[in-house]
Design an enzyme around this catalytic site. Structure first.
Site, PDB file in Angstrom:
ATOM      1  N   SER A  60      -3.141   4.383  -3.087  1.00 35.19           N
ATOM      2  CA  SER A  60      -3.415   5.198  -1.905  1.00 35.19           C
ATOM      3  C   SER A  60      -4.885   5.099  -1.519  1.00 35.19           C
ATOM      4  O   SER A  60      -5.384   4.003  -1.293  1.00 35.19           O
ATOM      5  CB  SER A  60      -2.971   6.645  -2.161  1.00 35.19           C
ATOM      6  OG  SER A  60      -2.869   7.362  -0.948  1.00 35.19           O
ATOM      7  N   ASP A 206       3.761   5.452  -0.075  1.00 39.21           N
ATOM      8  CA  ASP A 206       2.550   5.697  -0.861  1.00 39.21           C
ATOM      9  C   ASP A 206       2.798   5.519  -2.359  1.00 39.21           C
ATOM     10  O   ASP A 206       3.781   6.015  -2.914  1.00 39.21           O
ATOM     11  CB  ASP A 206       2.061   7.123  -0.588  1.00 39.21           C
ATOM     12  CG  ASP A 206       0.626   7.340  -0.984  1.00 39.21           C
ATOM     13  OD1 ASP A 206       0.292   7.098  -2.156  1.00 39.21           O
ATOM     14  OD2 ASP A 206      -0.178   7.753  -0.127  1.00 39.21           O
TER      15      ASP A 206
END
Length: 728
Positions: A60, A206
């Site tokens: 991320s 993610d």
């Protein structure tokens, strides 16, 4: 194994023979949104201590910072790049308003709600994310641009891995090759916020879902020692779990915390885990990134003694940094432009909006504007660029994907107004657009509105050239509204006005800021007294041919609470007796607004003038002042006459910006001063000017701007308002 992706993390083996005897050092950066800026502070301290890293793995925001560091950016460059991103805009997929086509600007003025529903296969289309990530894609590609084109993971100065999650299986997916920007975009694809990224048939979100602190990935790259930086949001304390949202958030955090616990268990005693003291700084606290960077510095310096064991001599560190730092990027010359267009629009329509030229050095600002204009057409799901060296030289590729929601969408419009005393009005509208209808960008727009004014309208709009400089349009509009007649400030009659207008016009668009059009049509109408004295205004029918000319100029940056720009609308309508009306008469209307912001204070000047030549009875009804931002202290429609004029000076300032994640809901405080009147004779425009002044508070809501206002005016007139909508 899919190209560019790896399942899990397989150890890549020991350091190459002849390498330094120091341990192969891996840097692991976790996800955490805005908290991830702390990684930059850690990197600054590592450089102060002369600690070279050999491999980098991130998830991320950790993949953003780690990938850029592996690509050769210094911590100082990283700090400037990350803090230079307008993260609020990143989480808005709508194009900047200056990039919208003129048609979409018209929609934006008339339909101020953000809610827009796609319609495909006879059902409403629900997207896989609130935003596609159009702006984030461009930012990442720009930051990872090299002299040879878009950066690829396998070519970076430092070995790097980015972690994403296969949302279909829950598996961690590790990018070990391919475009760096794609890997970073997938790794930061926050579920429900950003649409997933499809790579080689896998739908990726993610990486925090599967592996937020990818220590095993770094070890799989041959790391013999690890420095791991954990910026994830910690569990809340018992006393903080006081709401359903807090409890739900806590429950959703458990899997990530357990995964990180297992990852940390893989470390040896000599490895270092750095947990910056980020306190109440949330994953959405992007304006507080400087605090996060300082927290990273503080935490790294607190671990300086343990980190120092990996320090090397100045000479060895200088040699490492020479390898790690990227040379100054010389933006390449574009030898060829290629359009990969997967939509119905013709390539000529796309090409007409691209200002980047072959044979010239690539200008990222021009490229950004090109992508903005193309995305502003609203015909594409995403618009991306690629830059690669091929046999014919450096090729700039525009990738244009058709809208996943199809060619149909609905947009809602809502207007509410009450003065808490005499009037309460509302209008609810639904706008349906089919676009594109053909390869030249034709569109069909239909509108239905109920409320104070009920309307049914249809338009067919056809550009006549690729640049959309010229267009033709056929239209039909039915409208039913109430109109009041006031005398001496008192309502003496109310009647219904019913009109049907059909016609055809030709026009010119000069860029996306100016439109001029001329129309011919046929109007059929009727007035029917609803209440009051029939002698004041009786029922009558009217019909005949009309001519019209319209000029619109629009450079506003925002239709809700503009900071900058101008809006001008001028129209003239000519009712002709030779085409059926009882008598010929003309009406002229001009509306303008100008906004400028100085520091955080916005000043606005609005002017409005309407006049009629002949047909004074109709003009008295149609030309009226009173109501919110229209001589606000006076009752809506209470000041009427053949000729009206209004000037308004307003000032407002943003006083708060409450946010949900990165979506802001700005709150404004301001005041407006207005002066104007209605006159029986055009020459009396400067006589008997009325005035009105008062404060207002405004909130930019998803349904449109919401105002709470009060106005006091000449003669002791005063009104309070709750108003949802916008009026220039």
């Amino acid at each position: 194994m899919l190209p560019g992706l790896a399942r899990g993390a397989d150890r890549e083996g020991p350091p190459a023979p002849g390498s330094s005897p120091r341990p192969r050092l891996g840097l692991v950066l976790s996800g955490g949104g805005a908290r991830g800026a702390a990684h930059i502070g850690v990197l600054e301290v590592l450089e102060e201590l002369r600690v070279p890293v050999d491999v980098v793995a991130g998830t991320s925001m950790g993949s953003i910072v780690g990938g850029l560091y592996a690509a050769g950016l210094s911590p100082e460059e990283l700090s400037a790049a990350i803090q230079g991103i307008d993260w609020v805009r990143v989480f808005e997929d709508r194009p900047d308003r200056q990039d919208l086509s003129f048609r979409r600007k018209q929609d934006d003025r008339n339909f101020l709600t953000n809610l827009r529903l796609g319609f495909k296969d006879w059902r409403f289309f629900i997207p896989t994310g609130l935003v596609e990530g159009q702006k984030l894609n461009f930012i990442l590609r720009s930051l990872t641009l090299t002299s040879a084109g878009v950066a690829h993971i396998e070519d970076l100065p430092l070995p790097f891995r980015a972690v994403a999650t296969d949302i279909a299986t829950g598996e961690a997916v590790v990018f070990d090759k391919g475009e760096l920007a794609i890997a970073q975009r997938a790794s930061m694809s926050i579920p429900a916020a950003f649409s997933p990224v499809e790579v080689d048939g896998r739908l990726l979100v993610d990486g925090f879902v599967a592996n937020n602190l990818p220590i095993d990935v770094a070890q799989g790259m041959g790391a013999e020692a690890v420095i791991a930086v954990d910026v994830s949001t910690p569990l809340s304390k018992r006393e903080e779990l006081t709401t359903a949202f807090a409890i739900q958030g806590q429950a959703s955090t458990f899997p990530t915390q357990e995964s990180q616990r297992l990852q940390i268990a893989r470390l040896d005693p000599e490895d270092v885990v750095i947990t910056p003291p980020l306190g109440d700084l949330s994953s959405a606290s992007f304006p507080r990134m400087p605090e996060a960077i300082e927290a990273g510095r503080s935490a790294a310096r607190a671990n300086a003694e343990r980190l120092a064991r990996y320090s090397v001599s100045e000479e060895e560190y200088a040699a490492w940094r020479e390898r790690q730092r990227r040379p100054p990027v010389e933006v390449p010359v574009v030898d060829r432009i290629r359009i990969e267009n997967r939509s119905l629009l013709a390539d000529q329509v796309v090409q007409a909006r691209i200002h980047t030229r072959e044979g010239e050095r690539l200008d990222l600002k021009v490229l950004s504007d090109d992508l903005g204009r193309l995305f502003g057409l609203d015909a594409f799901e995403r618009v991306q660029f690629d830059l690669r060296r091929e046999a014919e030289g450096m090729v700039l590729i525009f990738h244009l994907d058709k809208r996943e929601r199809g060619r149909h969408y609905f947009r809602l419009g809502l207007n509410l107004e009450t003065d808490f005393a005499n009037e309460a009005n509302y209008n609810l509208a639904v706008n349906h657009v089919t676009f594109p209808v053909n390869s030249w960008g034709a569109e069909i727009r239909t509108l239905a509105q109920v409320g104070d004014t009920s309307t049914v309208q249809g338009e067919f709009y056809q550009p006549l050239d690729a640049r959309e400089w010229f267009f033709a349009q056929a239209f039909a509009r039915y409208e039913l509204s109430d109109a009041d007649v006031f005398q001496g400030g008192k309502r003496v009659a109310r009647f219904d006005l019913e009109q049907l207008l059909t016609g055809f016009d030709l026009g010119v668009n000069l860029g996306n800021f100016l439109q001029v059009r001329a129309a011919i049509g046929y109007l059929d109408g009727e007035t029917d007294r609803e209440s009051g004295d029939p002698a004041v205004f009786g029922g009558r029918r009217f019909s005949g041919g009309v001519y019209a000319a319209v000029l619109e100029y629009d450079t506003l940056d925002n239709t809700r609470f503009p900071n900058d720009g101008s809006f001008v609308h001028v129209d003239g309508t000519f009712f002709r007796d030779e085409l059926g009306f009882d008598e010929s008469f003309e009406q002229l209307r001009a509306v303008s607004a100008f906004f400028r912001t100085y520091r955080r204070n916005t000043l606005g000047l609005a002017l409005k003038y309407t006049t009629s030549f002949g047909g004074s009875q109709q003009a008295q009804v149609l030309n009226a002042l009173g109501g919110f931002l229209n001589l606000s202290a006076f009752e809506r429609g209470s000041i009427g006459g053949p000729h009206t004029g209004l000037a308004r000076l307003s000032a407002y300032r943003r006083i708060a910006s409450p946010a949900v994640f990165a979506w802001e809901f700005p709150v404004y405080a301001g005041a407006a001063f207005e002066t104007g009147n209605a006159w029986q004779h055009r020459g009396d425009i400067d006589d008997d000017l009325l005035w009105s002044a008062g404060p207002f508070f405004g909130v930019d809501t998803p349904l449109g701007p919401l105002y709470l206002a009060y106005a006091y005016g000449e003669g002791g007139e005063h009104q309070g308002y709750l108003y949802l909508g916008r009026s220039f």
